[in-house]
Design a protein around this motif. Structure first.
Motif, short mmCIF file in Angstrom:
data_model
loop_
_atom_site.label_atom_id
_atom_site.label_comp_id
_atom_site.label_asym_id
_atom_site.label_seq_id
_atom_site.Cartn_x
_atom_site.Cartn_y
_atom_site.Cartn_z
N MET A 157 38.53 32.89 38.66
CA MET A 157 39.58 31.89 38.60
C MET A 157 39.43 30.97 39.81
O MET A 157 39.64 31.41 40.95
N PRO A 158 39.07 29.70 39.61
CA PRO A 158 38.73 28.84 40.76
C PRO A 158 39.91 28.53 41.68
O PRO A 158 39.71 28.17 42.83
N TRP A 159 41.14 28.66 41.16
CA TRP A 159 42.31 28.34 41.98
C TRP A 159 42.83 29.54 42.77
O TRP A 159 43.76 29.41 43.56
N LEU A 160 42.21 30.72 42.56
CA LEU A 160 42.62 31.92 43.27
C LEU A 160 41.62 32.26 44.37
O LEU A 160 40.43 31.92 44.29
N THR A 161 42.09 32.92 45.40
CA THR A 161 41.21 33.36 46.49
C THR A 161 40.40 34.57 46.05
O THR A 161 40.62 35.14 44.97
N ALA B 100 46.08 47.62 49.43
CA ALA B 100 45.06 48.36 50.19
C ALA B 100 43.83 48.64 49.31
O ALA B 100 42.68 48.57 49.79
N HIS B 101 44.07 48.95 48.04
CA HIS B 101 42.98 49.22 47.11
C HIS B 101 42.12 47.96 46.91
O HIS B 101 40.88 48.04 46.92
N THR B 102 42.78 46.83 46.75
CA THR B 102 42.05 45.57 46.58
C THR B 102 41.22 45.25 47.81
O THR B 102 40.04 44.92 47.72
N GLU B 103 41.83 45.39 48.98
CA GLU B 103 41.12 45.09 50.23
C GLU B 103 39.92 46.02 50.41
O GLU B 103 38.87 45.59 50.90
N LYS B 104 40.06 47.27 50.00
CA LYS B 104 38.97 48.23 50.15
C LYS B 104 37.70 47.73 49.44
O LYS B 104 36.60 47.78 50.01
N ARG C 252 35.54 43.18 41.78
CA ARG C 252 36.58 43.23 40.74
C ARG C 252 36.30 44.33 39.73
O ARG C 252 37.20 45.06 39.31
N ALA C 253 35.02 44.47 39.35
CA ALA C 253 34.66 45.53 38.41
C ALA C 253 34.86 46.90 39.03
O ALA C 253 35.40 47.82 38.38
N LEU C 254 34.48 47.08 40.29
CA LEU C 254 34.61 48.37 40.95
C LEU C 254 36.06 48.75 41.22
O LEU C 254 36.43 49.93 41.17
N ALA C 255 36.87 47.74 41.51
CA ALA C 255 38.27 48.01 41.85
C ALA C 255 39.04 48.62 40.69
O ALA C 255 40.07 49.26 40.90
N ALA C 256 38.53 48.41 39.48
CA ALA C 256 39.17 49.02 38.31
C ALA C 256 38.88 50.51 38.23
O ALA C 256 39.39 51.21 37.34
N ASN C 257 38.07 51.01 39.17
CA ASN C 257 37.70 52.43 39.23
C ASN C 257 37.09 52.92 37.92
O ASN C 257 37.51 53.95 37.36
N VAL D 15 40.27 39.59 42.77
CA VAL D 15 40.11 41.05 42.63
C VAL D 15 41.45 41.70 42.31
O VAL D 15 41.54 42.63 41.49
N ALA D 16 42.51 41.19 42.92
CA ALA D 16 43.84 41.77 42.71
C ALA D 16 44.30 41.62 41.26
O ALA D 16 45.12 42.43 40.78
N LEU D 17 43.82 40.60 40.55
CA LEU D 17 44.17 40.43 39.14
C LEU D 17 43.91 41.71 38.35
O LEU D 17 44.75 42.17 37.57
N ALA D 18 42.71 42.28 38.56
CA ALA D 18 42.34 43.50 37.84
C ALA D 18 43.14 44.69 38.33
O ALA D 18 43.64 45.51 37.54
#
Length: 583
Positions: free
Chosen positions: A113-117, A140-144, A174-179, A122-125
């Motif tokens: 998403m170009p308008w998101l940081t 914390a999970h997103t930052e990790k 983003r893919a990894l954050a979904a565990n 990553v937090a979207l997922a």
């Protein structure tokens, strides 16, 4: 020295044979007789046929194949994004019927998403999958995972502020954050430069080891497959694509690229996989009737003595080897900085002399000024300092005496392949008859394997076919100098190998003076008489020149078997590694 063993096994080997513990073995993923087609009726095309595969938990699989072989269809089927027409796709014995967070997918395109940081993408997922978690836990999970892919310092940047490699890191995070249990990677690194690609390979391997994920990597790069995977599987080209053999890669981890380059078993493994893939391509090749068209005896007007009755195929061959045919003298390029308050010297004192008929490769990391040197030579970019002399004349602007092939061939999509090439031929052969110009166009298009596609519109051709048109157009101009700027960088391995062979075959007939910019070490060695290695920018210059004393005509198969091939390869890789450390 690390031991490497290659084992070639039929892909339909039973699950028990693949397992170190036969009684306890249960594959994490199973594909049983999977078939997939697109279209209806007469337009129906079978993409995958009788695909069988078992993957153990924690295994790293690499699937190598070529454009149109159904790789993306296969990965999308495992992801649950599309459904097989027949057969079973199972995870732990249960049918995969839809996408799920247990399967993380990373495609070649970033889809951010170009308008998101970076953090917000990553937090979207994370916010969707872990809705029940407290906000602090989700943060914390997103930052990790952002930090895991080395983007901690770029957490608040938007995609437009990131390089291609950084954007792909966001995709991986983003893919990894979904565990997920399974990480599905569909050629995620193919659009990246060699240095970025190597760094991301190492990061993915480190994450794989830490997170104990099962990984399925789709790639067209044999070296990448061997370096990363436990098992490499060939997907034969479609229609009716099926798995070929698989190659078990028993290399101690963590793996070291430099050590592998010394290892005889690694070389054997690499050669066997490459030769298998090349044999697939040969089976698919068609008789293109490339010797039916003969070039007329007409000289291009780009030659000093163009009115002479000399064949267009070998213009001016009488003085091949003439020294200082092309000369770069203290060539530099200066650009203003983005703020406009100062300048930066990107290329600083590029100095080289070329013989007539010589083939030079220029390699170096992204940003070292390779393409800048080429564009100045083409007359498409102004020279800040120094001079370029071609055939005793100073280069000041663009001209048809220099044929240029870019990564994207810049064709008119509404014109046919024939018409696109004829645009240039009309300019440099105005004195030739229409039939002679037609023969020149048809000769070169047939030489590059487009004898059956002369009158197809460029917009209807594949990327590889369009690149063939670009190569044919450049050669058809009978230029004094051929300039190639990563012409095969966006193509799959089989198409790239095939077009390298085409380029070498046509070059052997013309011996046109040529320069290719590439980040592919093997391509640089395969094509060149000398490889010019550039230091990192800014202030990039020639760091080393390696003369390639290998017999011509060359083939990839012969090179892999030549005793000096890996010596040259190590020289180039060693230089790039030194530049990497210095950077």
């Amino acid at each position: 020295m690390t031991a490497v063993k290659l084992k070639l096994v039929d892909i339909n080997t039973t699950a028990k044979q693949n397992s170190p513990s036969n009684d306890a073995y249960l594959p994490l993923v199973e594909l049983k007789n999977v078939c997939k087609s697109y279209g209806e009726g007469k337009n129906k095309t079978s993409i995958l046929k009788d695909i069988n595969l078992n993957i153990r938990e924690g295994e790293f699989i690499a699937i190598v194949g070529f454009s149109g072989s159904g790789k993306t269809t296969l990965i999308s089927t495992i992801a649950g994004l599309i459904h097989a027409d027949s057969g079973e796709v199972l995870k732990q014995g249960k049918a995969i019927t839809a996408p799920g967070p247990d399967r993380g997918v990373v495609f070649q395109n970033y889809s951010l998403m170009p308008w998101l940081t970076v953090f917000e993408n990553v937090a979207l997922a994370v916010d969707e999958i872990f809705k029940d978690w407290p906000a602090d836990n989700r943060k914390a999970h997103t930052e990790k995972y952002v930090r895991m892919v080395n983007l901690g310092a770029a957490m608040d940047k938007k995609p437009a502020e990131l390089s291609g490699g950084m954007r792909q890191r966001v995709n991986v995070a983003r893919a990894l954050a979904a565990n997920p249990d399974i990480l599905l990677l569909d050629e995620p690194l193919s659009a990246l430069d060699a240095l970025t690609r190597g760094n991301l390979q190492d990061e993915i391997l480190q994450i794989w080891a830490q997170e104990k994920k099962t990984v399925i990597l789709i790639t067209n790069d044999v070296d990448e497959a061997i370096y990363m995977a436990d098992r490499v599987i060939a997907l034969n080209p479609g229609p009716d694509a099926t798995f070929g053999p698989h190659f078990q890669i028993n290399i101690e981890r963590p793996r070291d690229r430099t050590a592998l380059n010394h290892n005889e078993e690694f070389k054997k493994c690499r050669a066997e996989i490459t030769q298998y893939l090349m044999s697939i391509g040969m089976e698919k090749a068609q008789d293109l009737g490339q010797d039916k068209i003969v070039l007329p005896n007409v000289r291009p007007n780009t030659s000093n003595d163009w009115n002479l009755d000399i064949s267009a195929l070998k213009p001016g061959q009488d003085d091949l080897g003439r020294p200082r045919y092309l000369e770069f003298s203290q060539l530099s390029k200066i650009y203003p900085t983005p703020d406009g308050n100062s300048t930066v010297k990107v290329v600083d004192g590029f100095d080289m002399k070329m013989k007539k008929g010589e083939f030079i490769s220029i390699i170096g990391h992204s940003g070292c000024g390779k393409s800048t040197v080429l564009s100045m030579t083409a007359g498409l970019n102004s020279i800040s300092e120094g001079v370029i002399i071609l055939d005793n004349k100073e280069i000041a602007n663009a001209g048809p005496d220099r044929g240029v092939v870019f990564q994207a061939p810049s064709l008119f999509p509404w014109l046919t392949a024939f018409e696109n090439v004829m645009l240039g031929v009309d300019k440099v052969y105005p004195h030739a008859s229409k039939s002679e110009r037609d023969d020149i166009v048809e000769y070169y298009l047939t030489r590059v394997g487009l004898g059956h596609s002369l009158h197809k519109k460029a917009g209807d051709l594949s990327n590889g076919m369009r690149q063939r048109v670009g190569i044919a157009r450049a050669f058809a101009l009978s230029p004094k100098l051929l300039l190639l700027d990563e012409p095969f960088g966006m193509l799959d391995s089989l198409t790239r190998w095939e077009l390298q062979e085409v380029l070498m075959e046509v070059w052997e007939r013309t011996h046109v003076t040529a320069i290719i910019v590439t980040h592919d070490v093997d391509e640089a060695i395969l094509l060149a008489d000398r490889v010019v290695m550039m230091t990192n920018g800014p202030h990039a210059k020639i760091g080393k020149i390696e003369a390639i004393d290998l017999p011509r005509p060359r083939t990839r198969k012969a090179l892999l078997a030549h005793p000096d091939y890996y010596k040259y390869r190590e020289s180039l890789l060693g230089f790039l590694s030194e530049c990497d450390r210095a950077h």
